[in-house]
Motif scaffolding. Structure first.
Motif, PDB file in Angstrom:
ATOM      1  N   ARG A 138       0.849  -1.188   0.000  1.00 40.41           N
ATOM      2  CA  ARG A 138       0.000   0.000   0.000  1.00 40.41           C
ATOM      3  C   ARG A 138       0.892   1.248   0.000  1.00 40.41           C
ATOM      4  N   GLY A 139       0.236   2.392   0.048  1.00 45.07           N
ATOM      5  CA  GLY A 139       0.991   3.638  -0.007  1.00 45.07           C
ATOM      6  C   GLY A 139       1.271   4.038  -1.439  1.00 45.07           C
ATOM      7  N   GLY A 140       2.128   5.007  -1.606  1.00 42.42           N
ATOM      8  CA  GLY A 140       2.434   5.509  -2.936  1.00 42.42           C
ATOM      9  C   GLY A 140       3.695   4.901  -3.508  1.00 42.42           C
ATOM     10  N   ILE A 141       3.928   5.192  -4.775  1.00 43.13           N
ATOM     11  CA  ILE A 141       5.182   4.790  -5.418  1.00 43.13           C
ATOM     12  C   ILE A 141       6.236   5.827  -5.043  1.00 43.13           C
ATOM     13  N   PRO A 142       7.290   5.420  -4.354  1.00 46.19           N
ATOM     14  CA  PRO A 142       8.293   6.420  -3.942  1.00 46.19           C
ATOM     15  C   PRO A 142       8.952   7.082  -5.150  1.00 46.19           C
ATOM     16  N   ALA A 143       9.006   8.383  -5.116  1.00 48.33           N
ATOM     17  CA  ALA A 143       9.677   9.107  -6.199  1.00 48.33           C
ATOM     18  C   ALA A 143      11.144   8.726  -6.289  1.00 48.33           C
ATOM     19  N   SER A 144      11.689   8.250  -5.151  1.00 44.68           N
ATOM     20  CA  SER A 144      13.114   7.906  -5.118  1.00 44.68           C
ATOM     21  C   SER A 144      13.435   6.666  -5.946  1.00 44.68           C
ATOM     22  N   LEU A 145      12.404   5.912  -6.407  1.00 37.79           N
ATOM     23  CA  LEU A 145      12.699   4.793  -7.308  1.00 37.79           C
ATOM     24  C   LEU A 145      13.380   5.296  -8.580  1.00 37.79           C
ATOM     25  N   GLY A 146      13.188   6.564  -8.874  1.00 33.07           N
ATOM     26  CA  GLY A 146      13.869   7.149 -10.022  1.00 33.07           C
ATOM     27  C   GLY A 146      15.373   7.195  -9.863  1.00 33.07           C
ATOM     28  N   ASN A 147      15.866   6.925  -8.631  1.00 30.34           N
ATOM     29  CA  ASN A 147      17.313   6.872  -8.402  1.00 30.34           C
ATOM     30  C   ASN A 147      17.934   5.559  -8.862  1.00 30.34           C
ATOM     31  N   ASN A 187      -1.281  -4.628  -6.612  1.00 30.06           N
ATOM     32  CA  ASN A 187      -1.093  -4.287  -5.214  1.00 30.06           C
ATOM     33  C   ASN A 187      -2.212  -3.319  -4.820  1.00 30.06           C
ATOM     34  N   ASN A 188      -2.006  -2.602  -3.748  1.00 25.82           N
ATOM     35  CA  ASN A 188      -2.977  -1.607  -3.303  1.00 25.82           C
ATOM     36  C   ASN A 188      -2.357  -0.211  -3.294  1.00 25.82           C
ATOM     37  N   LEU A 189      -1.493   0.040  -4.240  1.00 25.47           N
ATOM     38  CA  LEU A 189      -0.791   1.310  -4.300  1.00 25.47           C
ATOM     39  C   LEU A 189      -1.745   2.436  -4.689  1.00 25.47           C
ATOM     40  N   VAL A 190      -1.531   3.593  -4.101  1.00 21.78           N
ATOM     41  CA  VAL A 190      -2.395   4.747  -4.349  1.00 21.78           C
ATOM     42  C   VAL A 190      -1.535   5.941  -4.765  1.00 21.78           C
ATOM     43  N   GLY A 191      -2.224   7.031  -5.072  1.00 18.18           N
ATOM     44  CA  GLY A 191      -1.512   8.241  -5.436  1.00 18.18           C
ATOM     45  C   GLY A 191      -1.203   8.277  -6.917  1.00 18.18           C
ATOM     46  N   SER A 192      -0.366   9.186  -7.287  1.00 22.09           N
ATOM     47  CA  SER A 192      -0.044   9.397  -8.695  1.00 22.09           C
ATOM     48  C   SER A 192       1.266   8.708  -9.069  1.00 22.09           C
ATOM     49  N   ILE A 193       1.508   8.634 -10.345  1.00 23.33           N
ATOM     50  CA  ILE A 193       2.767   8.082 -10.845  1.00 23.33           C
ATOM     51  C   ILE A 193       3.816   9.191 -10.786  1.00 23.33           C
ATOM     52  N   PRO A 194       4.894   8.979 -10.052  1.00 22.94           N
ATOM     53  CA  PRO A 194       5.902  10.048  -9.959  1.00 22.94           C
ATOM     54  C   PRO A 194       6.607  10.268 -11.291  1.00 22.94           C
TER      55      PRO A 194
END
Length: 673
Positions: free
Chosen positions: A307-316, A328-335
């Motif tokens: 759950r939760g959002g996709i961490p923007a830090s995955l871009g690292n 999954n149960n991911l929410v929020g926007s795509i970073p």
């Protein structure tokens, strides 16, 4: 004579050398004969239908020239050092006499049809370093005796039916480098001491029935490169110590029952290039990446409960090639930071609760081959020049998202595009032309129009097309005969729930590979063309809810593979072709709401697989044939609103799977059974 005896002391050393030299071949012959006998024994107890071992003969003394046999090249000793007879079609039980090849270092019997148990006598092979028995039908336990093979480096028993526990004694083979036991039926716990084998690089125990926690000692191995424990029944959390290995590059724990969160340490490992954690019960959020984990290339966390959002830090994770967070149960926007992953080839975010606009920068990732974000609440518009922005795209799957506007014509420029799934996205406009390599095209449940149907001509050039789904749109007009020019490999053609009128083109019979044909809920008129009988591979055929009339053509009987046949809601008349009653695979037959008449033939009892039998609202008369009582799989039976009479037959009570029975609107008499 005196001179001979005088020189005798000088001859003694030469005589000793002569005697030793004469005796040496006898010792070699004994060992060679033992190896030769072991090979002949092996051959005599197995089946060799292809004659792969025909060179193994009693008349041939030099076994080193036999098929698959290799020997050492030294002159002091001639022994069998290797035996490679993989993929020869050999079968039967594995003879114990193979254990007599005491000098063998490499034994490969893989990809045959050996069955039965692994001989315990393999433990006699004290020199063996490579043992491959994979891709056979072996069963039983892994023998403890293999632990006696102290020089063993590679053990591959994958793709068999082995059962029981992995013997802990295997860890006594301290030189093991590869242990591959995947795709068996092994149970119990993973031996703890695998982590203490300092030369072990590959441990593949995937697709078994192993239970328990992941042993802590696995994290202490200084040599692990590849660890696959996926497809088991492992429980507990993902231990952080797995990230402690200084050499581990691939970690697959997918399809287990693991719980808890994802350790941050996995992302910060300095060696891991591949992490597969999909199909578990992992919960919590995806941890933010606090450092650049440069080597990570493949990351799959799909099919968990994150759950939760996709961490923007995955871009690292600048080395990422594949990223899957699907289901999954991911929410929020795509970073938008994901678009910084310049090497990314697969971005799979399907089936989450993501919302908001899709960053337009995602459509600039020229390295992308798979873009899959279906089943979310995302909002986007496909860029008009998407065909130029994503030149390497092979799969575009955005179904059940909120797109707007037309389908960009530039999709036709995407020469590598194979799959397009844009189901229920709100797209409007005319269906455009498409590129040559398209295999699956699903545009169902949008607001698309056919225009002049010229898109069919472009699809006729797609020689690999297998699925064409245009159902639930606003296609209008007469279906052109060019539909018969579609790829001969076409398997699915879904045109239902449109506004197509006119006759069904006889050219439809050209599509001989079709397995599913949905043309229901349109405005088709006229007869069913006899050419429909050419579609002998059809499993599902539906012409329901149209304005078709006349009789069913006799050629319909050629469709012997049919599982479902729906022609309800038309104006058909006459009797049902007798050939229909020979369909052994038919499960659903719905001919309701037509004008069929006559007796219901006793041959209806031949439909042994039928589950739904619906004859309602026709003009059938007479009795219900007693053979209906033979249809033991019936779930739905409807003869409602016909002209049937007589008693309701007693056999109805014997149809134990029946859940729905409709007999109303007839002239039955007597009591209810």
């Amino acid at each position: 004579m005196i001179r001979l005896f005088a020189s005798f002391p000088k001859l003694i050393p030469l005589l000793a050398v002569f005697i030793f030299s004469c005796s040496l071949p006898i010792a070699i012959s004994d060992d060679t004969d033992t190896d030769r006998g072991a090979l002949l024994c092996f051959k005599s107890q197995i089946s060799d239908p292809n004659g792969a071992l025909r060179s193994w003969s009693n008349t041939s003394l030099d076994s080193c020239n036999w098929q698959g046999v290799s020997c050492n090249n030294t002159q002091t000793q001639i022994r069998v050092m290797g035996l490679n007879i993989s993929s020869k079609g050999l079968s039967g039980s594995m003879p114990p006499c193979i254990g007599n090849l005491s000098s063998i270092a490499s034994l490969d019997l893989s990809n045959n049809a050996f069955l039965g148990k692994i001989p315990a006598e393999l433990g006699h092979l004290g020199q063996i370093s490579y043992l491959n028995l994979s891709i056979n039908s072996l069963e039983g336990h892994i023998p403890d005796e293999l632990s006696l093979c102290s020089k063993l480096k590679v053990l591959s028993l994958c793709n068999n039916s082995l059962q029981g526990e992995i013997p802990p004694s295997l860890t006594q083979c301290t030189h093991l480098q590869q242990v591959v036991l995947c795709n068996n039926k092994l149970q119990g716990r993973i031996p703890t001491k695998f982590g203490m084998l300092h030369e072990l690089k590959t441990l593949d125990l995937s697709n078994n029935a192993l239970t328990g926690d992941i042993p802590p000692l696995l994290g202490s191995s200084p040599s692990f490169v590849y660890v696959d424990l996926g497809g088991n029944q492992l429980t507990g959390g993902i231990p952080e110590f797995l990230a402690n290995s200084s050499s581990l590059q691939v970690l697959s724990l997918k399809q287990n029952n693991l719980t808890g969160g994802i350790p941050l340490a996995l992302f910060n490992s300095s060696t891991l290039t591949t992490i597969y954690l999909n199909r578990n019960n992992l919960v919590g959020s995806i941890p933010p990446v606090t450092a650049i984990a440069a080597p990570l290339q493949f990351l799959s966390l799909a099919l968990n409960k994150l759950r939760g959002g996709i961490p923007a830090s995955l871009g690292n994770l600048s080395s990422l090639v594949r990223l899957s967070l699907a289901v999954n149960n991911l929410v929020g926007s795509i970073p938008g930071s994901l678009s910084e992953l310049r090497k990314l080839e697969r971005l799979i975010l399907t089936s989450n609760n993501l919302s908001g606009p899709v960053p337009q920068s995602i459509f600039n990732m020229s390295s992308l081959q798979y873009l899959e974000m279906a089943n979310n609440s995302l909002i986007s518009q496909l860029p008009p020049d998407i065909g130029n922005r994503l030149p390497n795209l092979q799969s575009l799957i955005l179904s059940m998202t909120h797109l707007s506007g037309p389908i960009p014509a530039s999709l036709a420029n995407m020469s590598k595009l194979e799959m397009i799934y844009l189901v229920a996205t709100g797209l409007t406009g005319v269906v455009p032309s498409f590129g040559l390599n398209l295999r699956d095209l699903d545009l169902a449940y949008n607001h698309l129009e056919a225009g002049d149907w010229s898109f069919l001509s472009s699809l006729a050039n797609c020689t690999q097309l297998k699925k064409l789904c245009l159902d639930g749109n606003s296609l209008e007009g007469s279906l052109p005969s060019s539909v018969g020019n579609l790829a001969p490999q076409l398997e699915w053609l879904w045109l239902k729930q449109n506004k197509i009128y006119g006759t069904i083109p006889s050219e439809i019979g050209n599509l001989r590979s079709l397995t599913i044909l949905y043309m229901d809920n349109n405005l088709f008129s006229g007869h069913i063309p006899p050419s429909i009988g050419n579609l002998s591979n059809l499993q599902v055929l539906s012409f329901a809810l149209n304005d078709l009339f006349g009789q069913i053509p006799d050629s319909i009987g050629n469709l012997a593979q049919l599982i479902e046949f729906h022609i309800d809601g038309n104006n058909f008349s006459g009797s049902i072709p007798s050939s229909l009653w020979h369909w052994k695979h038919l499960e659903k037959l719905d001919i309701s709401d037509n004008s069929f008449f006559g007796y219901i033939p006793p041959a209806v009892g031949n439909l042994s697989s039928i589950r739904d039998l619906i004859f309602a609202r026709n003009n059938f008369f007479g009795h219900i044939p007693s053979t209906v009582g033979n249809l033991s799989n019936l779930s739905i039976l409807s003869f409602a609103q016909n002209n049937l009479f007589g008693h309701i037959p007693e056999f109805v009570g014997n149809l134990v799977k029946l859940t729905n029975l409709f007999l109303h609107g007839n002239s039955f008499s007597g009591s209810i059974p």
